[in-house]
Design an enzyme around this catalytic site. Structure first.
Site, PDB file in Angstrom:
ATOM      1  N   GLU A 238       1.166  -1.427  -0.056  1.00 32.53           N
ATOM      2  CA  GLU A 238      -0.330  -0.343   0.253  1.00 32.53           C
ATOM      3  C   GLU A 238       0.615   0.963  -0.092  1.00 32.53           C
ATOM      4  O   GLU A 238       0.473   2.673  -0.458  1.00 32.53           O
ATOM      5  CB  GLU A 238      -1.096  -0.246   0.941  1.00 32.53           C
ATOM      6  CG  GLU A 238      -2.382  -0.778   0.891  1.00 32.53           C
ATOM      7  CD  GLU A 238      -2.973  -0.651   0.405  1.00 32.53           C
ATOM      8  OE1 GLU A 238      -3.193   0.865  -0.241  1.00 32.53           O
ATOM      9  OE2 GLU A 238      -4.168  -1.152   0.147  1.00 32.53           O
ATOM     10  N   SER A 239       1.695   1.586   1.266  1.00 28.73           N
ATOM     11  CA  SER A 239       2.520   2.741   0.939  1.00 28.73           C
ATOM     12  C   SER A 239       4.026   2.689   1.279  1.00 28.73           C
ATOM     13  O   SER A 239       5.243   3.425   1.812  1.00 28.73           O
ATOM     14  CB  SER A 239       2.153   3.167   2.362  1.00 28.73           C
ATOM     15  OG  SER A 239       2.252   2.589   3.682  1.00 28.73           O
TER      16      SER A 239
END
Length: 417
Positions: free
Chosen positions: A105-106
């Site tokens: 995700e990040s």
């Protein structure tokens, strides 16, 4: 598909001693001495998903194999958060593979921000954040808070797991593209009398790559030597302690009192947008274990006036935000932000909180447009993967057509202005 479900999965898999101790003692934090266990070996024993060796996973696995430093770099960045997130996953009996969802995700950056205004480790957009009760205001953003966002993300994943008939791959796909998108794809396949598992659904390209990407990472964690991957040494013990704070305190002051780098404290408390604990809280700080006692003792012996580097301004007749900003060497924008003002109107006898010059610099817009210098052999796909963005984003930010090409020496924007 998941191998087992419910409490029974704790019997089937080899949960390490640390996990059992937490389950049996209501997850007591009194385990700091249990540091001799290999963290990665413990994590492998908590994997629950059957991972097929198909082409969609292989392409991601090959990319990590060709870029081994990327995975090591991101997992090193993740160290402050891994133990806590793993603990929360264990508490819920969820697959250990979810520990690496923030990597996809990040890239495990609490400051990550997407073009769609998704932020934090778990990349919540504003509406989904509100849905899961993550506060968002000028002082604090729960989407970036390590504790709050992790709880919200796991709540969301549990909800999705139940909605999609206890299928974790569909739950993960829905976390990326939305419940409606996955449900629509399932209905379409049912109508066409086709299988409705993840691998047969027609989903957006990003989602089709999202789940295989996560599974590829877990493949590598499962057998790093086989894939020439170096996992950073990681203790199987808590990284941080929660220190309750009674008063508002500037993070810079807290870092000084704890005798630790400010950046390290900010990385554990990224939800505090103004660099201090806001009046409405949450009234606590996450502090590395080795610094927590120092901070607690220092707070008990520090006068209130020393706990904040902010100043108070009592508004008098004739004052304007412009004049006040000039007086304190800051900007109208920062004063408005610090006091949650929607406009420039202020009232006589109103008390304004004013960040000093030393703190003002940290409150300016932190979204800086990073750039990447294209090298020989680079492709948009490689650049997007290494910076945790999509090819579509790169094209949009750099105004590239679908057939547009990149050349060595060019500079690409890695975020929107």
């Amino acid at each position: 598909m998941i191998k087992t479900s419910g409490l029974f999965q704790f019997i089937r898999i080899k949960i390490p001693l640390l996990g059992l101790l937490f389950l049996q003692s209501n997850l007591s934090a009194n385990t700091q001495n249990l540091t001799d266990q290999d963290f990665w070996a413990a994590v492998r024993n908590e994997f629950l998903l059957d991972i097929p060796d198909n082409a969609r996973i292989q392409v991601h696995r090959k990319w990590y194999f060709n870029n081994p430093d990327y995975l090591e770099r991101v997992l090193t960045r993740a160290k402050p958060y891994l133990w806590h997130i793993r603990l929360e996953i264990l508490r819920r009996g969820m697959p250990g593979e979810i520990l690496f969802l923030p990597l996809v995700e990040s890239a495990y950056s609490p400051y990550a921000r997407s073009a769609w205004k998704a932020v934090g480790l778990w990349q919540f957009i504003p509406t989904t954040g509100k849905r899961f009760k993550l506060s968002q205001n000028g002082w604090y953003d729960g989407r970036r808070d390590i504790l709050q966002s992790t709880e919200a993300a796991l709540n969301y994943l549990e909800l999705l797991y139940k909605r999609f008939d206890n299928d974790w791959l569909l739950a993960l796909a829905a976390y990326n593209s939305g419940e409606g998108t996955v449900s629509k794809a399932i209905r379409r396949n049912k109508k066409a009398h086709k299988p409705i598992d993840f691998w047969h659904l027609k989903l957006p390209r990003e989602t089709r790559e999202y789940v295989p990407n996560l599974l590829a990472v877990c493949n590598l964690i499962q057998d790093p030597e086989k894939h020439n991957i170096q996992l950073p040494p990681t203790k199987d013990a808590p990284f941080f302690e929660i220190v309750n704070i009674e008063d508002t305190i500037d993070l810079a002051t807290a870092a000084d009192l704890a005798k630790m780098p400010l950046q390290d404290l900010e990385n554990l408390n990224p939800g505090f947008l103004m660099g201090l604990i806001p009046p409405d809280g949450p009234k606590r700080l996450l502090v590395p274990i080795e610094n927590s006692a120092e901070l607690i003792v220092a707070l008990e012996n520090t006068k209130d006036i020393q706990k904040s580097r902010w100043k108070k301004h009592h508004v008098r007749s004739g004052d304007t935000l412009s004049e006040i900003a000039k007086k304190y060497g800051t900007s109208i924008k920062i004063i408005r932000y610090a006091n949650n003002l929607s406009g420039n109107t202020i009232k006589i006898k109103q008390i304004l909180r004013i960040p000093t010059n030393t703190t003002s610099k940290r409150f300016k817009d932190t979204i800086r447009v990073k750039r990447y210098l294209v090298r020989k052999g680079d492709t948009l796909w490689d650049i997007a993967r290494s910076h945790n963005v999509s090819v579509k984003m790169l094209r949009r930010w750099n105004e590239l057509s679908p057939r547009g090409i990149i050349r060595p020496g060019e500079q690409l924007k890695l975020a929107a202005n």
